[in-house]
Scaffold this motif. Structure first.
Motif, PDB file in Angstrom:
ATOM      1  N   CYS A  81       0.836  -1.200   0.000  1.00  0.00           N
ATOM      2  CA  CYS A  81       0.000   0.000   0.000  1.00  0.00           C
ATOM      3  C   CYS A  81       0.873   1.253   0.000  1.00  0.00           C
ATOM      4  N   GLU A  82       1.969   1.211   0.744  1.00  0.00           N
ATOM      5  CA  GLU A  82       2.887   2.351   0.781  1.00  0.00           C
ATOM      6  C   GLU A  82       3.481   2.626  -0.595  1.00  0.00           C
ATOM      7  N   ILE A  83       3.870   1.576  -1.300  1.00  0.00           N
ATOM      8  CA  ILE A  83       4.443   1.752  -2.643  1.00  0.00           C
ATOM      9  C   ILE A  83       3.407   2.363  -3.576  1.00  0.00           C
ATOM     10  N   MET A  84       2.192   1.840  -3.566  1.00  0.00           N
ATOM     11  CA  MET A  84       1.143   2.392  -4.433  1.00  0.00           C
ATOM     12  C   MET A  84       0.832   3.837  -4.070  1.00  0.00           C
ATOM     13  N   CYS A 263      -3.324   5.565   5.798  1.00  0.00           N
ATOM     14  CA  CYS A 263      -2.078   5.971   6.450  1.00  0.00           C
ATOM     15  C   CYS A 263      -0.858   5.456   5.697  1.00  0.00           C
ATOM     16  N   MET A 264      -0.902   4.205   5.234  1.00  0.00           N
ATOM     17  CA  MET A 264       0.243   3.673   4.498  1.00  0.00           C
ATOM     18  C   MET A 264       0.420   4.381   3.163  1.00  0.00           C
ATOM     19  N   ARG A 265      -0.691   4.700   2.495  1.00  0.00           N
ATOM     20  CA  ARG A 265      -0.564   5.446   1.238  1.00  0.00           C
ATOM     21  C   ARG A 265       0.047   6.820   1.503  1.00  0.00           C
ATOM     22  N   LEU A 266      -0.367   7.462   2.594  1.00  0.00           N
ATOM     23  CA  LEU A 266       0.198   8.768   2.940  1.00  0.00           C
ATOM     24  C   LEU A 266       1.693   8.669   3.233  1.00  0.00           C
ATOM     25  N   THR A 315       2.028   2.748  12.485  1.00  0.00           N
ATOM     26  CA  THR A 315       1.069   2.119  11.588  1.00  0.00           C
ATOM     27  C   THR A 315       1.281   0.613  11.520  1.00  0.00           C
ATOM     28  N   MET A 316       2.528   0.190  11.453  1.00  0.00           N
ATOM     29  CA  MET A 316       2.808  -1.242  11.399  1.00  0.00           C
ATOM     30  C   MET A 316       2.416  -1.928  12.712  1.00  0.00           C
ATOM     31  N   ALA A 340      -1.881  10.718  13.575  1.00  0.00           N
ATOM     32  CA  ALA A 340      -0.452  10.972  13.368  1.00  0.00           C
ATOM     33  C   ALA A 340      -0.070  11.065  11.899  1.00  0.00           C
ATOM     34  N   ALA A 341      -0.575  10.161  11.059  1.00  0.00           N
ATOM     35  CA  ALA A 341      -0.102  10.106   9.672  1.00  0.00           C
ATOM     36  C   ALA A 341      -0.500  11.342   8.856  1.00  0.00           C
TER      37      ALA A 341
END
Length: 436
Positions: A81-84, A263-266, A315-316, A340-341
């Protein structure tokens, strides 16, 4: 710690390669198409890339392993999700964008076999898209018990009335189904059992998409915020999700994973902004020195690095707790990341705009669209204030239910006997004699 499985690691590498080959080179085209065609159109670049993503096996990566054997845990999906998230338009290319992911999970988890066949199957195939209709302009929707739209039983049908806005994706021509939240039992004793969620086909008589809503001046990029009017809309009683009065229950099941995804996308988006800050600082010179050698720049970059890593770890942790003890037990951690994010992202992007100067305020450098997204996410899926209140209440309850003697956590002053005893032992400074 928080290590994804081998399949997730391999997919991350393929995802990064796809982003480099297909996503980043097409971003300018995407924004040009969005600007020229407007929020009521399909953007050709997205439709061209979807089959390539599917052929590469990079499709529906969001699916939860508990409901889909081919899916991922939250810990495994978070890095993908973070990469995308590094590109605002990338998630849709992989069929992993909001609100579709949340809607698909909702139907997968709570829908009947018939609902899954009719709506989930084409959503998973990317043949249609969906919308989520919850927020209303006439009430403070941060308190979802305020929602006043009505869902009234009439024989074998429900009649729906209400005015919604920030109904994401409603202007998309591909949007065929909406999940609508409204009051079904307005006089119920429990305020959290009055709401229901129901499936409403967009083509149903009485559904009218009034307008596209800009988010800080951006129309339809990327989530097509919309205002929708529902006037005497009739749908079959079989369209009800889970059952009458179960809306809040569904919302909690839907929003927990969605907040992790946001949050991961951010975090991915902000990582990319930080990289651009560093490269820009090396390229620009002011007052005889590169920006990368000036203390104010170094401080901002250092703060960004610290804040991003803090947000990722938090987040993790929330993702792992959701996987191991469930969303309810992880509600404090989910609320914490949701505060937070976006705050972190807004601050980092603001620093980047300052570093880029005037150019940072136009659309050449991704920064303005990124800032609009970060600012919006301080409101979407519950505003900061609601999450802070929840965190505070949970924290107070945590200590209210524990023995302070075990942790030295008492806030009380010394009792009189304790003070007198310590004085008799000479533990207080004695008053000095002085002449009158």
């Amino acid at each position: 710690m928080f290590e994804p499985n081998h399949r997730g690691i391999a997919l991350a590498e393929r995802l990064q390669a796809f982003m480099a080959e297909h996503i980043y080179p097409n971003e300018r085209r995407y924004y040009l198409e969005a600007e020229r065609l407007g929020p009521w159109s399909v953007y050709p670049v997205v439709e061209e890339l979807k089959p390539k993503a599917r052929a590469a096996g990079l499709w529906n990566l969001f699916l939860p392993v508990k409901e889909a054997p081919e899916g991922f845990s939250n810990v495994d999906y978070a890095p993908l999700c973070e990469i995308m998230g590094r590109s605002l338009f990338a998630p849709e290319v992989f069929n992993c964008s909001a609100p579709d992911t949340g809607n698909m999970e909702t139907i997968l988890r709570y829908g009947t076999d018939e609902q899954k066949e009719q709506w989930l199957k084409p959503l998973l195939a990317g043949e249609i898209r969906s919308a989520f209709a919850m927020t209303e302009p006439e009430v403070a929707s941060s308190d979802a018990t305020n929602i006043g739209s009505s869902i009234v039983r009439d024989g074998d049908e429900y009649v729906i009335n209400g005015r919604k806005w920030y109904t994401t994706n409603a202007t998309s021509p591909a949007c065929k189904i909406m999940i609508f939240m409204g009051k079904n039992l307005p006089e119920g004793d429990d305020p959290y059992r009055r709401q229901s969620m129901i499936l409403v086909p967009r083509s149903t008589t009485g559904v009218r998409v009034i307008r596209s809503l800009p988010v800080l001046g951006f129309y339809g990029v990327p989530d097509r915020a919309s205002e929708v009017l529902f006037e005497n809309v009739r749908v079959p009683a079989s369209n009800m999700l889970l059952g009458e009065g179960r809306g809040f229950e569904i919302a909690q099941g839907r929003l927990g994973p969605g907040r992790i995804h946001h949050c991961m996308r951010l975090i991915g988006l902000t990582e990319r902004i930080l990289e651009r800050m560093c490269r820009r600082a090396d390229q620009r010179t002011a007052f005889g020195r590169p920006l990368s050698e000036q203390t104010v720049t170094l401080e901002r970059i250092a703060e960004a690095r610290i804040m991003i890593d803090q947000a990722r770890l938090l987040t993790m942790k929330a993702a792992e707790m959701m996987d191991t003890v469930g969303n309810k037990a992880a509600r404090r951690e989910i609320a914490m990341i949701k505060v937070a994010a976006p705050m972190m992202a807004q601050k980092v992007i603001d620093s980047a705009i300052q570093l880029f100067g005037g150019g940072g305020t136009n659309n050449d450098h991704l920064l303005t669209a990124a800032f609009a997204t970060a600012r919006l996410l301080r409101l979407a899926d519950g505003p900061d204030e609601v999450h802070r209140n929840q965190i505070g209440r949970l924290e107070i309850k945590r200590y209210r239910d524990s023995d302070p003697a075990l942790s030295g956590g008492s806030s009380n002053a010394l009792t009189l006997p304790e003070a007198e005893h310590m004085a008799s032992e000479g533990l207080w400074p004695k008053p000095k004699d002085f002449d009158a």
